[in-house]
Design an enzyme around this catalytic site. Structure first.
Site, PDB file in Angstrom:
ATOM      1  N   ARG A 120     -11.005 100.618  60.805  1.00 49.20           N
ATOM      2  CA  ARG A 120     -10.307  99.303  59.897  1.00 49.20           C
ATOM      3  C   ARG A 120     -10.223  98.428  61.225  1.00 49.20           C
ATOM      4  O   ARG A 120      -9.413  98.461  61.870  1.00 49.20           O
ATOM      5  CB  ARG A 120      -9.058 100.141  59.605  1.00 49.20           C
ATOM      6  CG  ARG A 120      -8.303  99.355  58.464  1.00 49.20           C
ATOM      7  CD  ARG A 120      -6.855 100.097  58.323  1.00 49.20           C
ATOM      8  NE  ARG A 120      -5.942  99.329  59.554  1.00 49.20           N
ATOM      9  CZ  ARG A 120      -5.120 100.225  59.977  1.00 49.20           C
ATOM     10  NH1 ARG A 120      -4.541 101.222  59.644  1.00 49.20           N
ATOM     11  NH2 ARG A 120      -4.305  99.580  61.099  1.00 49.20           N
TER      12      ARG A 120
ATOM     13  N   HIS B 177      -3.598  97.664  58.505  1.00 48.17           N
ATOM     14  CA  HIS B 177      -3.458  98.489  57.195  1.00 48.17           C
ATOM     15  C   HIS B 177      -3.373  97.396  55.857  1.00 48.17           C
ATOM     16  O   HIS B 177      -4.164  97.741  54.956  1.00 48.17           O
ATOM     17  CB  HIS B 177      -2.530  99.557  57.274  1.00 48.17           C
ATOM     18  CG  HIS B 177      -2.455 100.256  55.654  1.00 48.17           C
ATOM     19  ND1 HIS B 177      -3.268 101.115  55.609  1.00 48.17           N
ATOM     20  CD2 HIS B 177      -1.255 100.044  55.137  1.00 48.17           C
ATOM     21  CE1 HIS B 177      -2.526 101.735  54.281  1.00 48.17           C
ATOM     22  NE2 HIS B 177      -1.561 101.048  53.880  1.00 48.17           N
TER      23      HIS B 177
ATOM     24  N   TYR C 293       0.241  98.916  67.854  1.00 46.57           N
ATOM     25  CA  TYR C 293      -0.135 100.349  68.176  1.00 46.57           C
ATOM     26  C   TYR C 293      -1.504 100.583  68.411  1.00 46.57           C
ATOM     27  O   TYR C 293      -1.665 101.828  68.623  1.00 46.57           O
ATOM     28  CB  TYR C 293       0.487 101.288  66.992  1.00 46.57           C
ATOM     29  CG  TYR C 293      -0.176 100.864  65.646  1.00 46.57           C
ATOM     30  CD1 TYR C 293      -1.629 101.116  65.147  1.00 46.57           C
ATOM     31  CD2 TYR C 293       0.552  99.998  64.699  1.00 46.57           C
ATOM     32  CE1 TYR C 293      -1.804 100.599  63.854  1.00 46.57           C
ATOM     33  CE2 TYR C 293       0.154  99.703  63.560  1.00 46.57           C
ATOM     34  CZ  TYR C 293      -1.138 100.111  63.208  1.00 46.57           C
ATOM     35  OH  TYR C 293      -1.593  99.703  61.995  1.00 46.57           O
TER      36      TYR C 293
END
Lengths: 372, 440
Positions: free
Chosen positions: A267, A271, A280
């Site tokens: 990805r 998200h 993160y």
């Protein structure tokens, strides 16, 4: 977690075909593809990426409540999407924009949903068996398995005719594999030997939780415990995605029972637009997957086959046109009639809906005298 | 040439505001569609906003460091020709008329209350109010973080939401807390321990000298308003200050009992609350401290709009609790908490700062024992509550550790003479020594 020894790759990052014992059973599917089909693979990837980036821009400009990017996952989706036959039923998650497009869903339906104007409905019957986006994580695996059981009970599969035998493919992510739903779906699929392919896009992140935290084993080994064969593919390789999905769908439709494909992809974006992956994720990981980009390698492959600049310029124009058209139509969207809210709650007239609709009309009319 | 405003969008789900962190363009720049204009920071993340227009930047409407509400126009872009009209928000309803799918839009579009893509309708009306409500940009040094450093590089902080809230309330930075939890999580005790240490080891990192020899800070906004008010007060009202040391142990016990009571659950209780109640009580006994000097007459107020001096990121402001004399202890506690939270968020409205009758400044929260506060203009008295800590205190000929504090107050000597000033402060002192007096 990146590629392993078991990862099936047909198209290297250099854009060359990989010939080995592991690829031998899949390469025939590629050899059967026409030049037009190969061009279409590339075209769809390029066009959807442009659309995806522009939809995210529209969100940042206040036109959408949220956007769910598919950036980086184009090959996994385009390859498997084209592998499905017209009679097959596709159960998406909520990120398979390009498969929606391939199956004839106007991308505006997705835009409208993420602008908050609709619940995301379209009739799968009128859209080449492309079922609804499911925002509840993983529950589409159950819908798909249930549907596949129905196909089985109807005798609409396993007759030996590949042009009419139906199969089901369901898309889900690495995060969904940690859900009960996905595991229950695997249990039932194995029990009933449904004509079904579980297509896992392992994009390595369940929002902010890495796949390494979710599973001690590579995910393609999980279905083995359910008695379902699993295979791991390079999800950024559109040819592997097409060929391996075709082979597994063929097996499923000919009575071979359920199959499981883990497509390793990444990805590249957030998200959703509500998320900030820089909080993160490592830059190094992003760099690794940038080098494995699905579009770059397919372009190299096509150029090596003699495709010229004209083709790439043409799809660039097509991509820009689509993005401009989507922008234009998004800005022109109005507010749907409130009636629409009540129309699809029950299939037949219902007194409660009538009462609530009357209340709302009454309430809205109370504005016109005073406020306006 | 058409010009269009870009209003701050809700880039998350239901966010109401964002801080303008840095502009990537300036007035006069040519911008393309989707070119990044600005980086903003929301409650969730740093986000770049792409331009919805192509054209020339006419004006940046919000300065860096300011926090503005969703829907506030932040930039004006003028388009050079008519070749980009599809993107201008003003054009939307025209296009909608021709769109077959949205027949209802014409009559409905004006009535949109919430939703996406409709912010442009209210844009021009809101601009004046939004800009007026945001005075000078304060130095955003405390909030700014370097965008290029991924936060993932920092060590992971594990703490449950209530612990995070506790840390926030106590002003504790969780990154500095050593965790003792079984799974490496930060516990309630860890935060409390850090908070007590924090009062000692606070700001031990000293920044470098500025690289320029001198720095000129423009006098404007809140700073200018504070300066004017202070000069007005100090040079028109002759100040007199008095002090008294007291044993506030019973106040501390009272506060502790209130904190544990079910009625006050979830409400912030501090010695400031007792002081606020004490001031209201003492005003009733000494009404002239709650008055205004007008050269012709002295207006004595028989109500208390109790001002609380609050340090905010933008500077000192003094919002007040209206008709505080009417409030029960619980309602007063809630009002004080709400007032401080609103001030800290920078959302205090002008009406909340006007009409004060007497003020408390809680310098004890900075660890100071006492001071000589300057009266809020238009009032006659201001009370300073110093820090409360254990000190040796003589009780019945014995030195005992007691919670000791100093109460200070300044008065406008045109109105209040030494006798009334002393009686007023003595009344405050007696309440802090024995809160049961409030039962009167």
């Amino acid at each position: 977690m990146s590629y392993t020894a078991a990862t099936v790759q047909l198209l290297s990052t250099e854009g060359t075909l990989v010939t080995s014992d592991a690829t031998a059973e899949y390469l025939p599917y590629i050899e059967k593809l026409t030049d037009d089909q190969l061009r279409d693979f590339h075209r769809q990837m390029v066009v959807i990426r442009k659309f995806d980036i522009d939809a995210a821009n529209l969100q940042r400009q206040g036109q959408l409540a949220m956007w769910i990017p598919s950036l980086g996952q184009e090959a996994a989706q385009v390859g498997s999407g084209y592998a499905a036959k017209p009679q097959d039923h596709i159960f998406p998650s909520y990120r398979e924009h390009v498969i929606a497009r391939i199956r004839g869903v106007d991308l505006m339906r997705i835009i409208e949903m993420l602008r908050g104007l609709s619940h995301g409905g379209w009739d799968p019957k009128e859209h080449n068996n492309f079922h609804l986006y499911t925002l509840v994580l993983g529950s589409q695996t159950l819908h798909a398995t249930g549907y596949a059981m129905g196909v089985l009970f109807d005798g609409a599969t396993g007759t030996g005719n590949p042009d009419t035998d139906e199969a089901v493919i369901v898309y889900f992510g690495d995060g969904a594999t940690s859900q009960g739903d996905a595991n229950e779906a695997l249990v039932f699929a194995a029990s009933y030997q449904t004509p079904q392919v579980f297509f896992l896009q392992n994009n390595h992140w369940a929002i902010s939780v890495p796949v390494t935290r979710q599973s001690r084993t590579p995910l393609y080994l999980r279905p083995g415990g359910f008695g379902i064969p699993g295979v791991q593919i390079d999800g950024n390789d559109v040819l592997a995605s097409y060929a391996v999905t075709s082979a597994n769908l063929d097996a499923a439709r000919s009575g071979g029972g359920p199959r499981f494909i883990e497509a390793l992809t990444y990805r590249m974006g957030a998200h959703t637009t509500s998320d900030d992956p820089t909080k993160y994720r490592d830059i190094e990981e992003l760099e690794f997957w940038t080098k494995a980009d699905p579009i770059t390698r397919m372009e190299k492959f096509l150029r090596a086959r003699g495709e010229g600049d004209a083709f790439f310029a043409e799809i660039e124009v097509e991509a820009n046109d689509l993005a401009a058209d989507i922008r234009h139509r998004t800005l022109a969207l109005g507010v749907p009639d409130a009636e629409k809210m009540f129309n699809h709650v029950y299939s037949e007239p219902h007194p409660l809906m009538d009462a609530e609709q009357a209340w709302l009309e009454n309430y809205e009319q109370s504005f016109e005298g005073g406020a306006a | 040439m058409a010009s269009s405003d870009f209003t701050l969008p809700d880039v998350g789900e239901g966010l109401t505001e964002a801080e303008i962190v840095s502009w990537k363009v300036k007035a006069g720049d040519t911008v393309e569609m989707n070119q990044v204009l600005v980086e903003i920071e929301t409650a969730k993340s740093l986000v770049e906003l792409p331009s919805p227009f192509a054209g020339t930047v006419s004006a940046l409407l919000v300065e860096e460091g300011q926090t503005v509400e969703v829907g506030t126009p932040i930039i004006t872009v003028s388009s050079d020709g008519e070749d980009v009209p599809a993107t201008a928000v003003e054009e939307v309803s025209e296009i909608a008329d021709t769109a077959a799918t949205v027949a209802a839009v014409e009559e409905k579009s004006g009535a949109v209350l919430v939703g996406y893509g409709s912010a442009g309708h209210g844009g021009s009306r809101r601009r004046g109010a939004a800009v007026a409500a945001v005075p000078a940009p304060a130095a955003p040094a405390a909030k700014a973080r370097p965008a290029s450093v991924p936060a993932a590089a920092a060590s992971v902080i594990i703490a449950k939401p209530p612990i995070r809230k506790l840390a926030k309330d106590l002003g504790v930075d969780l990154a500095e807390v050593s965790a003792t939890g079984l799974a490496g999580e930060i516990t309630r005790d860890d935060v409390i321990r850090q908070a007590s240490q924090a009062s000692v080891f606070r700001n031990i990192q000293t920044p470098e000298w500025g690289d320029q020899r001198e720095e000129r800070i423009p006098v404007k906004g809140v700073r200018k308003a504070i300066a004017t008010a202070m000069v007005t007060s100090a040079f028109t009202a002759p100040h007199v200050s008095v002090f008294v040391d007291i044993d506030a142990t019973r106040t501390m016990e009272f506060v502790k009992r209130l904190k544990n009571s079910t009625d006050f659950a979830g409400v912030r209780v501090s010695p400031l609350l007792i002081m606020a109640k004490a001031v209201i009580w003492a005003v009733r006994r000494n009404p002239t401290v709650n008055s205004t000097w007008t050269d012709k007459e002295i207006i004595v107020r028989h109500y208390v709009n109790l001002g609380i001096a609050a340090a905010t990121p933008r500077g000192l402001i003094v919002p007040n609790v209206k008709d505080a004399q009417e409030l029960s202890l619980l309602d007063l506690a809630k009002s004080l908490e709400q007032l401080t939270l609103t001030a800290r968020d920078g959302k205090t409205q002008p009406a909340q700062m006007s009409g004060g009758t007497i003020t408390i400044t809680n310098i004890g929260s900075y660890g100071m024992d006492t001071g000589t506060p300057i009266i809020n203009p238009g009032e006659a008295a201001i009370v300073a509550l110093g820090s409360i800590r254990q000190k040796p205190w003589v009780v019945d000929g014995q030195v005992l550790p007691r919670y000791v504090t100093t109460v200070a107050a300044s008065f406008d000597h045109r109105i209040v003479d030494g006798d009334v000033a002393s009686r007023f402060v003595a009344d405050l002192a007696s309440v802090l020594e024995e809160p049961a007096l409030l039962l009167d």
